[in-house]
Design a protein around this motif. Sequence first.
Motif, short mmCIF file in Angstrom:
data_model
loop_
_atom_site.label_atom_id
_atom_site.label_comp_id
_atom_site.label_asym_id
_atom_site.label_seq_id
_atom_site.Cartn_x
_atom_site.Cartn_y
_atom_site.Cartn_z
N SER A 87 13.78 0.30 15.35
CA SER A 87 13.11 -0.50 14.76
C SER A 87 11.78 -0.61 15.04
CB SER A 87 13.68 -2.07 15.15
OG SER A 87 13.60 -2.21 16.60
N ASP A 88 11.18 -0.25 16.24
CA ASP A 88 9.67 -0.15 16.38
C ASP A 88 9.05 1.00 15.85
OD1 ASP A 88 7.24 -0.77 17.98
OD2 ASP A 88 7.70 0.76 19.39
N MET A 89 9.76 1.96 15.37
CA MET A 89 9.34 3.03 14.65
C MET A 89 9.26 2.55 13.06
SD MET A 89 11.20 6.96 13.99
CE MET A 89 11.62 6.90 15.68
N VAL A 90 10.43 1.92 12.76
CA VAL A 90 10.25 1.25 11.32
C VAL A 90 9.10 0.28 11.10
CG1 VAL A 90 11.55 -0.17 9.66
CG2 VAL A 90 12.80 1.33 10.90
N LYS A 91 8.77 -0.59 12.06
CA LYS A 91 7.68 -1.30 11.94
C LYS A 91 6.46 -0.79 11.73
CE LYS A 91 5.26 -5.49 14.06
NZ LYS A 91 4.10 -5.02 13.34
N ALA A 92 6.23 0.54 12.52
CA ALA A 92 5.03 1.37 12.70
C ALA A 92 4.71 1.79 11.27
CB ALA A 92 5.03 2.28 13.78
N VAL A 93 5.80 2.29 10.67
CA VAL A 93 5.73 2.82 9.37
C VAL A 93 5.42 1.91 8.16
CG1 VAL A 93 6.97 3.82 7.33
CG2 VAL A 93 7.48 4.93 9.63
N MET A 94 6.15 0.67 8.30
CA MET A 94 5.67 -0.43 7.37
C MET A 94 4.15 -0.87 7.40
SD MET A 94 9.29 -2.48 7.53
CE MET A 94 8.72 -3.54 6.32
N ASP A 95 3.59 -0.78 8.99
CA ASP A 95 2.48 -1.50 9.14
C ASP A 95 1.25 -0.55 8.60
OD1 ASP A 95 3.36 -3.65 10.16
OD2 ASP A 95 2.98 -3.08 12.38
N ASP A 96 1.61 0.78 8.77
CA ASP A 96 0.67 1.92 8.39
C ASP A 96 0.69 2.10 6.87
OD1 ASP A 96 -0.70 4.07 10.31
OD2 ASP A 96 -0.10 5.19 8.35
N VAL A 97 1.65 1.88 6.02
CA VAL A 97 1.91 1.85 4.62
C VAL A 97 0.85 0.74 4.31
CG1 VAL A 97 2.92 1.25 2.72
CG2 VAL A 97 3.94 2.96 4.35
N GLU A 98 0.98 -0.66 5.01
CA GLU A 98 0.28 -1.63 4.63
C GLU A 98 -1.13 -1.23 4.95
OE1 GLU A 98 0.03 -6.51 5.64
OE2 GLU A 98 1.36 -5.14 6.60
N LEU A 99 -1.50 -0.74 5.78
CA LEU A 99 -3.07 -0.43 6.11
C LEU A 99 -3.47 0.53 5.01
CD1 LEU A 99 -2.89 0.10 9.95
CD2 LEU A 99 -4.10 -1.49 8.65
N GLY A 100 -2.58 1.22 4.60
CA GLY A 100 -2.96 2.45 3.50
C GLY A 100 -3.34 1.69 2.14
N GLN A 101 -2.49 0.71 1.97
CA GLN A 101 -2.49 -0.11 0.69
C GLN A 101 -4.02 -0.86 0.85
OE1 GLN A 101 1.24 -2.15 0.78
NE2 GLN A 101 1.92 -0.92 -0.93
N ALA A 102 -4.37 -1.43 1.78
CA ALA A 102 -5.40 -2.14 2.09
C ALA A 102 -6.50 -1.38 1.93
CB ALA A 102 -5.35 -2.88 3.42
N GLU A 103 -6.60 -0.23 2.48
CA GLU A 103 -7.72 0.79 2.56
C GLU A 103 -8.10 1.18 0.77
OE1 GLU A 103 -7.83 4.06 5.11
OE2 GLU A 103 -7.89 2.84 6.84
N LYS A 104 -6.90 1.38 0.34
CA LYS A 104 -7.03 1.76 -1.10
C LYS A 104 -7.50 0.74 -2.02
CE LYS A 104 -4.20 4.14 -4.69
NZ LYS A 104 -4.01 3.12 -5.84
#
Length: 87
Positions: free
Chosen positions: A67-84
């Motif tokens: 679940s820690d891994m899943v959260k990291a993936v989701m958070d990283d995708v969110e950061l990518g969307q914000a940067e885009k």
Amino acid sequence: MMGAKTVGKTGFGYGDGDQPLFRVNAGHDAGRAMEQASAMMACVRRMTLLAATDGEADLGWAEHLLSDMVKAVMDDVELGQAEKAGH
């Protein structure tokens, strides 16, 4: 999420200190990353059920780490969307 990518800024698997043992890799398609996160959460859900009903206590750590891994993936995708989006 069209065109969004993982940015590789999010870590997981913390032990001693604040440095992550693992990190999401940059450059992966956000949609595909979220598909993987969803598949991992299905595993977490199943492990939680087994741990609770079949006395598989050792699955608790696996659930926690996955679940820690899943959260990291989701958070990283969110950061990518914000940067885009330029935020």
